[in-house]
Scaffold this active site. Structure first.
Site, mmCIF file in Angstrom:
data_model
loop_
_atom_site.group_PDB
_atom_site.id
_atom_site.type_symbol
_atom_site.label_atom_id
_atom_site.label_comp_id
_atom_site.label_asym_id
_atom_site.label_seq_id
_atom_site.Cartn_x
_atom_site.Cartn_y
_atom_site.Cartn_z
ATOM 1 C CB SER A 219 32.762 35.200 38.387
ATOM 2 O OG SER A 219 32.486 33.960 37.764
ATOM 3 C CG LEU A 220 31.110 39.092 44.374
ATOM 4 C CD1 LEU A 220 30.153 39.879 43.501
ATOM 5 C CD2 LEU A 220 30.492 38.873 45.753
ATOM 6 C CG HIS A 221 36.427 36.402 41.391
ATOM 7 N ND1 HIS A 221 36.371 35.070 41.748
ATOM 8 C CD2 HIS A 221 36.143 36.447 40.064
ATOM 9 C CE1 HIS A 221 36.081 34.342 40.676
ATOM 10 N NE2 HIS A 221 35.925 35.156 39.653
ATOM 11 N N GLY B 39 35.418 32.356 28.075
ATOM 12 C CA GLY B 39 34.434 33.350 27.662
ATOM 13 C C GLY B 39 33.470 33.779 28.749
ATOM 14 C CD GLU B 40 30.027 37.198 31.255
ATOM 15 O OE1 GLU B 40 28.814 36.899 31.260
ATOM 16 O OE2 GLU B 40 30.744 37.123 32.258
ATOM 17 C CD GLU C 114 41.719 25.506 27.074
ATOM 18 O OE1 GLU C 114 41.512 25.240 28.268
ATOM 19 O OE2 GLU C 114 42.570 26.310 26.699
ATOM 20 C CB CYS D 129 37.341 35.858 28.153
ATOM 21 S SG CYS D 129 36.120 36.683 29.218
ATOM 22 C CG ASN E 282 43.980 25.114 38.197
ATOM 23 O OD1 ASN E 282 45.136 24.766 38.420
ATOM 24 N ND2 ASN E 282 43.108 24.352 37.555
ATOM 25 C CB SER F 247 29.715 31.190 35.223
ATOM 26 O OG SER F 247 30.591 32.012 35.952
#
Length: 287
Positions: free
Chosen positions: A160-162, A103-104, A28, A48, A236, A137
């Site tokens: 991307s810590l989160h 993906g990474e 996508e 991923c 999301n 990212s």
């Protein structure tokens, strides 16, 4: 690559494309037109392998890496659509590219680097786009971040810590069991120093999981005085998932806790929810 379908929302200024690759694999990309810029979010892998539990793509697993051509094709298609006036608002130029789709990116290191060169080398060898308009990212593949810092790019790096604490991040971002928060941030500061670009911290706010004000305070303390910007992302939600977006009052308190340390922080504009905007959702429904 063939288009399976386009889905549009936001008066057709957000368009998501589902692609079928030569071997039947699905990926996508999303084109988002704003009054002052046009951003494309592109995929670097089909699926991923990072296995983050709140992410639709992560739960699907990794199919394969995309080729350099498959990565670049997504951009070329978006540029054509903008040039030909397919997106409302008249012809326009692409201003920003974010490797934040499926993906990474740093797990497909060689092809992502090749695609950045193809996108940014001067014409006719490349497309002549600005490296400063590209964001890559990563969940924090530390050796690859160090390597990326030596490429000489002026791209922005987004981590991307989160979660600011290892205990929670081990669960939300499983690769954290290998490279801890401090190691990931230290690699990010090295990239920022070498590229001259401030680091972007991506943080998906998940209700009652990582959105407590004390975690915002802890994040602010980690980032204080550094060349950084925090990009908070209201989650999301994916169908059937227990994970959902934070309450407005919790989001506000989290923002204030970070800002109290003088750290720049914004909440990302949410687009594309009604077209399964979170990457991996559309491919999952097609399988």
């Amino acid at each position: 690559m063939t288009v399976v379908r386009h889905l549009s929302t936001d008066q057709e200024t957000t368009r998501k494309t589902l692609w079928r690759l030569f071997d039947g694999t699905l990926v996508e990309s999303v084109l988002m037109r704003y009054p002052d810029r046009v951003t494309m979010c592109i995929s670097s892998q089909a699926g991923c392998g990072m296995n983050c539990p709140f992410c639709a793509t992560g739960q699907a697993g990794l199919d394969r890496n995309l080729s350099t051509g498959e990565i670049v094709h997504q951009i070329v298609d978006g540029m054509r659509a903008l040039r030909d006036g397919e997106i409302p608002g008249g012809p326009a130029r692409l201003s920003n590219i974010v490797f934040m789709g499926m993906g990474e990116p740093l797990a497909n290191y060689k092809r992502v680097v090749q695609s950045i060169r193809a996108l940014t080398d001067p014409e006719p060898d490349g497309l002549g786009l600005s490296q400063r308009g590209i964001t890559v990212s990563t969940v924090g593949l530390v050796p690859a971040i160090h390597r990326f810092a030596d490429e000489g790019f002026k791209c922005r790096l987004a981590i991307s810590l989160h979660a600011p604490d290892d205990e929670l991040r081990d669960t939300l971002v499983p690769v954290n069991t290998r490279w801890k928060v401090r190691e990931v941030l230290d690699a990010g500061w090295e990239y920022a120093a070498k590229s001259g670009r401030r680091l972007s911290i991506e943080y998906a706010l998940i209700r009652d999981i990582n959105d407590q004000a004390w975690r915002g305070d802890r994040l602010g303390r980690l980032l204080k005085g550094k060349p950084v910007h925090v990009n908070l992302i209201p989650l999301n939600p994916t169908p059937g998932s227990k994970w959902t977006a934070s309450r407005p009052e919790d989001e506000k308190a989290f923002v204030e806790a970070i800002a109290a340390h003088g750290v720049p922080v914004t909440v990302r504009d949410t687009r594309g929810q009604e077209i399964d905007g979170a990457c991996g959702q559309l491919a999952a429904t097609e399988r």
